[in-house]
Motif scaffolding. Structure first.
Motif, PDB file in Angstrom:
ATOM      1  N   UNK A 285     -26.440 -10.429  -7.250  1.00 12.56           N
ATOM      2  CA  UNK A 285     -26.002 -11.315  -6.153  1.00 12.56           C
ATOM      3  C   UNK A 285     -25.976 -12.776  -6.607  1.00 12.56           C
ATOM      4  N   UNK A 286     -26.983 -13.183  -7.381  1.00  8.03           N
ATOM      5  CA  UNK A 286     -26.999 -14.573  -7.852  1.00  8.03           C
ATOM      6  C   UNK A 286     -25.757 -14.852  -8.700  1.00  8.03           C
ATOM      7  N   UNK A 287     -25.434 -13.911  -9.601  1.00 10.34           N
ATOM      8  CA  UNK A 287     -24.284 -14.109 -10.486  1.00 10.34           C
ATOM      9  C   UNK A 287     -22.972 -14.100  -9.701  1.00 10.34           C
ATOM     10  N   UNK A 288     -22.881 -13.188  -8.751  1.00 13.18           N
ATOM     11  CA  UNK A 288     -21.647 -13.044  -7.970  1.00 13.18           C
ATOM     12  C   UNK A 288     -21.364 -14.312  -7.158  1.00 13.18           C
ATOM     13  N   UNK A 289     -22.392 -14.849  -6.499  1.00  8.33           N
ATOM     14  CA  UNK A 289     -22.220 -16.048  -5.671  1.00  8.33           C
ATOM     15  C   UNK A 289     -21.809 -17.250  -6.532  1.00  8.33           C
ATOM     16  N   UNK A 290     -22.300 -17.252  -7.770  1.00  7.83           N
ATOM     17  CA  UNK A 290     -22.007 -18.386  -8.644  1.00  7.83           C
ATOM     18  C   UNK A 290     -20.623 -18.248  -9.307  1.00  7.83           C
ATOM     19  N   UNK A 291     -20.355 -17.042  -9.828  1.00 12.26           N
ATOM     20  CA  UNK A 291     -19.129 -16.867 -10.617  1.00 12.26           C
ATOM     21  C   UNK A 291     -17.891 -16.680  -9.735  1.00 12.26           C
ATOM     22  N   UNK A 292     -18.047 -16.005  -8.579  1.00 12.66           N
ATOM     23  CA  UNK A 292     -16.887 -15.758  -7.709  1.00 12.66           C
ATOM     24  C   UNK A 292     -17.166 -16.288  -6.289  1.00 12.66           C
ATOM     25  N   UNK A 293     -17.307 -17.616  -6.165  1.00  7.62           N
ATOM     26  CA  UNK A 293     -17.704 -18.174  -4.863  1.00  7.62           C
ATOM     27  C   UNK A 293     -16.684 -17.917  -3.757  1.00  7.62           C
ATOM     28  N   UNK A 294     -15.416 -17.676  -4.142  1.00  5.46           N
ATOM     29  CA  UNK A 294     -14.379 -17.470  -3.113  1.00  5.46           C
ATOM     30  C   UNK A 294     -14.029 -16.002  -2.913  1.00  5.46           C
ATOM     31  N   UNK A 295     -14.963 -15.135  -3.248  1.00  2.00           N
ATOM     32  CA  UNK A 295     -14.711 -13.690  -3.139  1.00  2.00           C
ATOM     33  C   UNK A 295     -14.302 -13.329  -1.710  1.00  2.00           C
ATOM     34  N   UNK A 296     -13.286 -12.465  -1.600  1.00  2.00           N
ATOM     35  CA  UNK A 296     -12.889 -12.005  -0.251  1.00  2.00           C
ATOM     36  C   UNK A 296     -12.324 -10.601  -0.340  1.00  2.00           C
ATOM     37  N   UNK A 297     -12.398  -9.888   0.783  1.00  2.00           N
ATOM     38  CA  UNK A 297     -11.873  -8.535   0.864  1.00  2.00           C
ATOM     39  C   UNK A 297     -10.349  -8.612   0.815  1.00  2.00           C
ATOM     40  N   UNK A 298      -9.728  -7.733  -0.009  1.00  2.00           N
ATOM     41  CA  UNK A 298      -8.275  -7.807  -0.167  1.00  2.00           C
ATOM     42  C   UNK A 298      -7.543  -6.860   0.777  1.00  2.00           C
ATOM     43  N   UNK A 299      -8.290  -6.068   1.537  1.00  2.00           N
ATOM     44  CA  UNK A 299      -7.670  -5.122   2.483  1.00  2.00           C
ATOM     45  C   UNK A 299      -8.420  -5.234   3.810  1.00  2.00           C
TER      46      UNK A 299
ATOM     47  N   UNK B 280     -25.398 -21.987  -1.581  1.00  2.00           N
ATOM     48  CA  UNK B 280     -25.992 -23.319  -1.706  1.00  2.00           C
ATOM     49  C   UNK B 280     -27.476 -23.273  -2.020  1.00  2.00           C
ATOM     50  N   UNK B 281     -28.094 -22.150  -1.681  1.00  2.00           N
ATOM     51  CA  UNK B 281     -29.535 -22.054  -1.898  1.00  2.00           C
ATOM     52  C   UNK B 281     -29.888 -20.689  -2.515  1.00  2.00           C
ATOM     53  N   UNK B 282     -29.585 -20.516  -3.815  1.00  2.00           N
ATOM     54  CA  UNK B 282     -29.792 -19.204  -4.451  1.00  2.00           C
ATOM     55  C   UNK B 282     -31.246 -18.754  -4.468  1.00  2.00           C
ATOM     56  N   UNK B 283     -32.180 -19.693  -4.208  1.00  2.00           N
ATOM     57  CA  UNK B 283     -33.591 -19.266  -4.208  1.00  2.00           C
ATOM     58  C   UNK B 283     -33.865 -18.307  -3.039  1.00  2.00           C
ATOM     59  N   UNK B 284     -32.917 -18.228  -2.088  1.00  2.00           N
ATOM     60  CA  UNK B 284     -33.081 -17.291  -0.968  1.00  2.00           C
ATOM     61  C   UNK B 284     -32.637 -15.863  -1.327  1.00  2.00           C
ATOM     62  N   UNK B 285     -32.041 -15.697  -2.515  1.00  2.00           N
ATOM     63  CA  UNK B 285     -31.499 -14.378  -2.862  1.00  2.00           C
ATOM     64  C   UNK B 285     -32.545 -13.253  -2.831  1.00  2.00           C
ATOM     65  N   UNK B 286     -33.738 -13.448  -3.440  1.00  2.00           N
ATOM     66  CA  UNK B 286     -34.715 -12.347  -3.387  1.00  2.00           C
ATOM     67  C   UNK B 286     -35.028 -11.919  -1.954  1.00  2.00           C
ATOM     68  N   UNK B 287     -35.127 -12.895  -1.037  1.00  2.00           N
ATOM     69  CA  UNK B 287     -35.384 -12.560   0.358  1.00  2.00           C
ATOM     70  C   UNK B 287     -34.188 -11.835   0.981  1.00  2.00           C
TER      71      UNK B 287
END
Ligand code: HEM
Length: 299
Positions: free
Chosen positions: A262-276, A165-172
């Motif tokens: 990280x910015x791209x991942x959060x945007x493109x795959x917002x529902x990412x989850x571990x499969x194992x 929700x707040x990608x400006x926090x990514x660098x931090x």
């Protein structure tokens, strides 16, 4: 000779190309079968592709150079195995340097040859050695930090969501990951040149010292609640990149790569989850650099 290649300005100029690399790899991954391994396809591929392009090493050879780098940084490889991997990588780079010497391109190896070998500052063997250092230092570290960062975020959906929700926090977040997940577990080694007192402890001239950044990065006198991952803390004094004149040369590049990933991942795959289950993941306890070998994920 090399620091000019990794200045903030140089790396900022590379941002669009790094973004394109990340977007392409992530799009291919997103369109592929599920579940799939995020490490080989993305968190390792991005820095490996970037450093290959910068150096002028063909990325098609990545299986080869990644394998040699893995053996060379393994703490369980025998002396013979590590030495053979080192020789194979040097041989490979020697041929490449000879080719670049015949027809230089727009890459770091070529610039070292044109600007320094031809002027007699260094030899082609030095270029091989610098190329080897950059090739290994330039992808394993960033890849492991990013993979561990993704795994950490997948365990902490609250932080994942806040960042989404707040990608400006990514660098931090990247800075805090470097502090909190510091992957170089073996420490950097130094020899004291003169007697020096550190925190009341006398280190005599000639004494060898192993500096454990993983410990310093959890120093409660430096960081409040050091075992807590705090998205909003100022973690810029972390020392995952070392300290002093030999601190990491590629730190600007590493930071920018991680921020873009990280910015791209959060945007493109917002529902990412571990499969194992996390217990089934294989971690690199046998390497100088900690990490996870594969991250099977769905999205
Ligand atoms: C998250 C990623 C990275 C981490 C955690 C990391 C960490 C480190 C550390 C701890 C050192 C040793 C510092 C010391 O001896 O005090 C170092 C040195 C170095 N790193 Fe990195 N590194 C990363 C990424 C990179 C990248 C992307 C490159 C190349 C493009 C790179 C190139 C180098 C080089 C050339 C040195 C040797 C500097 C010298 O001896 O003067 N590193 N790095």
């Amino acid at each position: 000779m090399l620091t000019s290649e990794f200045t903030i300005r140089k790396i900022e100029n590379l941002r669009p190309r790094l973004q394109a690399i990340v977007d392409k790899l992530l799009e291919d991954f997103a369109m592929g079968p599920q579940p799939s391994d995020l490490v080989s396809a993305f968190t390792l591929a991005t820095p490996a592709l970037a450093i290959s392009e910068l150096l002028g090493v063909p990325y098609d050879d990545h299986d080869f150079f990644q394998e040699q780098a893995m053996i060379m940084t393994s703490s369980t490889a025998t002396r013979e195995e590590a030495s053979a991997a080192n020789q194979a990588l040097c041989e490979y780079l020697r041929e490449l340097v000879a080719k670049r010497s015949e027809s230089p391109g727009e890459d770091i190896l070529s610039r070292l040859i044109v600007n320094h070998v031809r002027k007699g500052d260094i030899t082609e063997t030095d270029v091989v050695s610098l190329g080897r250092l950059l090739l290994i230092a330039g992808h394993e570290t960033t890849a492991n930090t990013t993979s561990m960062g993704v795994l950490f975020l997948l365990q902490r959906p609250d932080i994942w969501e806040e960042l989404r929700q707040n990608p400006s926090l990514v660098p931090n977040a990247v800075e805090e990951m470097l502090r909190f997940l510091d992957v170089i577990q073996s420490g950097t080694r130094r020899v004291a040149l003169e007697d020096v007192v550190v925190n009341g402890q006398l280190i005599r001239a000639g004494d060898p010292v192993v500096v454990l950044s993983i410990s310093a990065n959890r120093d409660q006198e430096q960081f409040k609640d050091p075992h807590v991952f705090d998205l909003r803390r100022d973690a810029r004094t972390q020392i995952a990149f070392g300290y002093g004149p030999h601190q990491c040369m590629g730190q600007v590049l590493a930071r920018v790569e991680m921020q873009i990933m990280f910015t791209a991942l959060l945007k493109r795959l917002p529902n990412l989850r571990l499969a194992v289950p996390i217990e089934s993941l294989a971690f690199k306890s046998d390497s100088l650099m900690y990490g996870v070998r594969a991250l099977p994920v769905s999205w």
